[in-house]
Motif scaffolding. Structure first.
Motif, PDB file in Angstrom:
ATOM      1  N   GLU A 417     -16.339  -8.149  11.892  1.00 55.23           N
ATOM      2  CA  GLU A 417     -16.381  -8.413  13.335  1.00 55.23           C
ATOM      3  C   GLU A 417     -17.466  -9.431  13.674  1.00 55.23           C
ATOM      4  O   GLU A 417     -17.275 -10.308  14.523  1.00 55.23           O
ATOM      5  CB  GLU A 417     -16.631  -7.095  14.084  1.00 55.23           C
ATOM      6  CG  GLU A 417     -16.645  -7.235  15.598  1.00 55.23           C
ATOM      7  CD  GLU A 417     -16.866  -5.912  16.305  1.00 55.23           C
ATOM      8  OE1 GLU A 417     -17.271  -5.927  17.486  1.00 55.23           O
ATOM      9  OE2 GLU A 417     -16.642  -4.849  15.676  1.00 55.23           O
ATOM     10  N   ARG A 422     -14.941 -11.136  16.761  1.00 59.10           N
ATOM     11  CA  ARG A 422     -14.043 -10.228  17.468  1.00 59.10           C
ATOM     12  C   ARG A 422     -13.683  -9.089  16.511  1.00 59.10           C
ATOM     13  O   ARG A 422     -13.678  -9.293  15.290  1.00 59.10           O
ATOM     14  CB  ARG A 422     -12.782 -10.929  17.970  1.00 59.10           C
ATOM     15  CG  ARG A 422     -11.866 -11.447  16.880  1.00 59.10           C
ATOM     16  CD  ARG A 422     -10.646 -12.147  17.486  1.00 59.10           C
ATOM     17  NE  ARG A 422      -9.691 -12.528  16.464  1.00 59.10           N
ATOM     18  CZ  ARG A 422      -9.767 -13.630  15.727  1.00 59.10           C
ATOM     19  NH1 ARG A 422     -10.776 -14.474  15.916  1.00 59.10           N
ATOM     20  NH2 ARG A 422      -8.840 -13.877  14.816  1.00 59.10           N
ATOM     21  N   ASP A 425      -8.139  -6.080  14.583  1.00 65.38           N
ATOM     22  CA  ASP A 425      -7.172  -5.515  15.529  1.00 65.38           C
ATOM     23  C   ASP A 425      -6.874  -4.057  15.208  1.00 65.38           C
ATOM     24  O   ASP A 425      -7.047  -3.599  14.073  1.00 65.38           O
ATOM     25  CB  ASP A 425      -5.878  -6.330  15.525  1.00 65.38           C
ATOM     26  CG  ASP A 425      -5.175  -6.304  14.179  1.00 65.38           C
ATOM     27  OD1 ASP A 425      -4.400  -5.368  13.937  1.00 65.38           O
ATOM     28  OD2 ASP A 425      -5.430  -7.211  13.367  1.00 65.38           O
ATOM     29  N   ALA A 426      -6.427  -3.328  16.220  1.00 63.90           N
ATOM     30  CA  ALA A 426      -6.211  -1.884  16.102  1.00 63.90           C
ATOM     31  C   ALA A 426      -5.228  -1.534  14.989  1.00 63.90           C
ATOM     32  O   ALA A 426      -5.421  -0.555  14.258  1.00 63.90           O
ATOM     33  CB  ALA A 426      -5.713  -1.316  17.433  1.00 63.90           C
ATOM     34  N   LYS A 427      -4.178  -2.343  14.834  1.00 62.55           N
ATOM     35  CA  LYS A 427      -3.182  -2.061  13.794  1.00 62.55           C
ATOM     36  C   LYS A 427      -3.795  -2.202  12.410  1.00 62.55           C
ATOM     37  O   LYS A 427      -3.556  -1.384  11.515  1.00 62.55           O
ATOM     38  CB  LYS A 427      -1.997  -3.010  13.951  1.00 62.55           C
ATOM     39  CG  LYS A 427      -0.839  -2.687  13.020  1.00 62.55           C
ATOM     40  CD  LYS A 427       0.365  -3.584  13.295  1.00 62.55           C
ATOM     41  CE  LYS A 427       1.530  -3.231  12.377  1.00 62.55           C
ATOM     42  NZ  LYS A 427       2.704  -4.106  12.634  1.00 62.55           N
TER      43      LYS A 427
END
Length: 460
Positions: A417, A422, A425-427
């Motif tokens: 991150e 960023r 991603d959640a997946k």
């Protein structure tokens, strides 16, 4: 698997070991989170069905669960015990509640909170080693060769009496006690010995033979041994309950003879005792300025000879070395070195298993930890506390591995991150955590089956 007394000791030892270490690990997470303003919803010791629980005035639910193989702290906004963020839960929080949720914190705060658990375990180990070092001092032996084993790889390679070992594979050697960590874990390897001989410095390559040894409980290990002796026959410590203690041998005694054979090195003492399991011998010791003749009945321990055949060896339960007192700064420095040395040996062991130098049978799980806990508990307080320090470092090391669901996995995500600017991603996180959980469960199943196979007399 165990005799009844040992089984009861194993259960007690395991609970006395794992319980405090898990509590302290999770307290590391909890206290740093609280310091940084993050709310903890659940503090759990163990997994599964709750046996006891209560909620404090801060809203943290403290619980003890049925399966005592770990624990967790679930922070505000977490969706589960491994601190995956619950976006829906966070979306329904007030602004004030979000300020205290784990997932909304900057990377540095989340990293400190996650790192606090393994650091707490390292602090526990450091504190234990520091106490031992400050109270007992350090064992010191001049690394000058005083004798050889009957079969000595170093002597065959050209090492001579009165040679001084100054390095092993480039690692400086000040005391003979430092040699073991650079030799014992590497059976089959070739090490470079730096030696001083008559004012000259030489390098002698020595191929280390593999040796299988067993302790008094039948636990087997594969090690390397140079076959050198550096030690004068001074008794550093006596194992509680051992034949030596029963005979009246004390720390700081100097062994002069075994029966009628005079000895000048500790290896001579060991070799003379190893060949006399179950026999009654006379040990002559010098205590102060008085010579004492002490009758000792030698204990018997199982082992394996150089041909791989099972054999029985004698042991009386003493360790060698001269002791020097140390100040607090040196005690602290020694403790840091001990923690680092143990973690380095863990890395070495894992690499050797991956590369095939060691068998996967050497991996241990909860059953072996329980067995070892009971054994160290039976040897006395000092042995058990030392074992706590060893397992505490193990917990820190394992939790720092970059495996999703473990602390190291979280830190790996935070590092990604920070680089990407960023979050993953959640997946991707969901896939990684499921894979990590499957790996951890598979590993636990494997080591448990491994434990059962090694502890039960299957095929033996």
């Amino acid at each position: 698997m165990f005799g009844l007394p040992t089984f009861l000791q194993a259960i007690l030892g395991f609970l006395l070991l794992i319980g405090p270490l898990v509590v302290l690990h999770e307290l590391g997470h909890y206290l740093v989170a609280r310091w940084l303003g993050v709310k903890s919803d659940v503090f759990s010791i163990g997994f599964g069905k709750e046996i006891w629980g209560r909620t404090d005035k801060r809203g943290t639910h403290w619980r003890i669960a049925a399966v005592p193989l770990g624990g967790y702290v679930q922070f505000a906004g977490d969706g589960n015990a491994v601190s995956q963020a619950d976006d829906d839960k966070i979306a329904h929080m007030s602004v004030e509640e979000r300020d205290h949720a784990f997932a909304t914190q900057p990377i540095w705060k989340r990293s400190l909170i996650v790192l606090a658990g393994p650091v707490a375990n390292l602090i526990v180990a450091f504190a234990i080693f520091f106490a031992f070092n400050a109270i007992q001092g350090k064992a010191v032996e001049v690394p000058e060769v005083t004798g050889f084993a009957a079969k000595s790889d170093a002597r065959n390679a050209g090492v001579q009496l009165r040679d001084r070992i100054v390095s092993v594979d480039g690692n400086e050697i000040v005391s003979a006690t430092e040699i073991a960590e650079h030799v014992l874990p590497y059976p089959g390897r070739t090490v470079e010995l730096g030696i001083e001989r008559e004012g000259r410095t030489l390098t002698v390559p020595v191929k280390l033979a593999s040796q299988t040894v067993k302790d008094q409980f039948g636990n087997e290990g594969r090690i390397a041994d140079l076959g050198l002796d550096f030690a004068s026959p001074n008794v550093r410590l006596v194992v509680p309950g051992s034949p030596a203690e029963k005979a009246g041998i004390e720390a700081n005694d100097r062994i002069l003879a075994i029966n009628d054979t005079r000895v000048t090195s500790f290896r001579q003492v060991r070799d003379l005792i190893m060949t006399r399991p179950g026999e009654k011998i006379t040990v002559s010791v010098l205590r102060g300025e008085t010579e004492k003749m002490l009758p000792v009945t030698v204990g018997s321990v199982p082992g394996t000879n150089e041909k791989g055949v099972k054999a029985t060896y004698g042991q009386i339960g003493i360790a060698y070395g001269k002791i020097e007192k140390v100040g607090p700064i040196e005690a602290a420095t020694m403790s840091v070195g001990q923690c680092y040395g143990i973690m380095r040996m863990m890395v070495t062991g894992i690499v050797q298993i991956v590369t095939g130098e060691r068998s996967v049978k050497e991996l241990g799980g909860p059953l072996k930890i329980a067995k070892y806990s009971g054994e160290h508990l039976s040897l006395g307080f000092d042995n058990f506390v030392w074992f706590i320090a060893l397992i505490s470092i193990n917990l820190a090391f394992i939790n720092l591995l970059p495996i999703p669901t473990l602390d190291g996995g979280h830190l790996a995500f935070y590092a990604a991150e920070a680089v990407r600017r960023r979050p993953v991603d959640a997946k991707g996180q969901e896939w990684a955590f499921r894979t990590g959980l499957a790996f951890v469960l598979a590993l636990m199943l494997f080591v448990t089956v491994n434990d059962i196979a090694s502890l039960l007399p299957i095929g033996k």
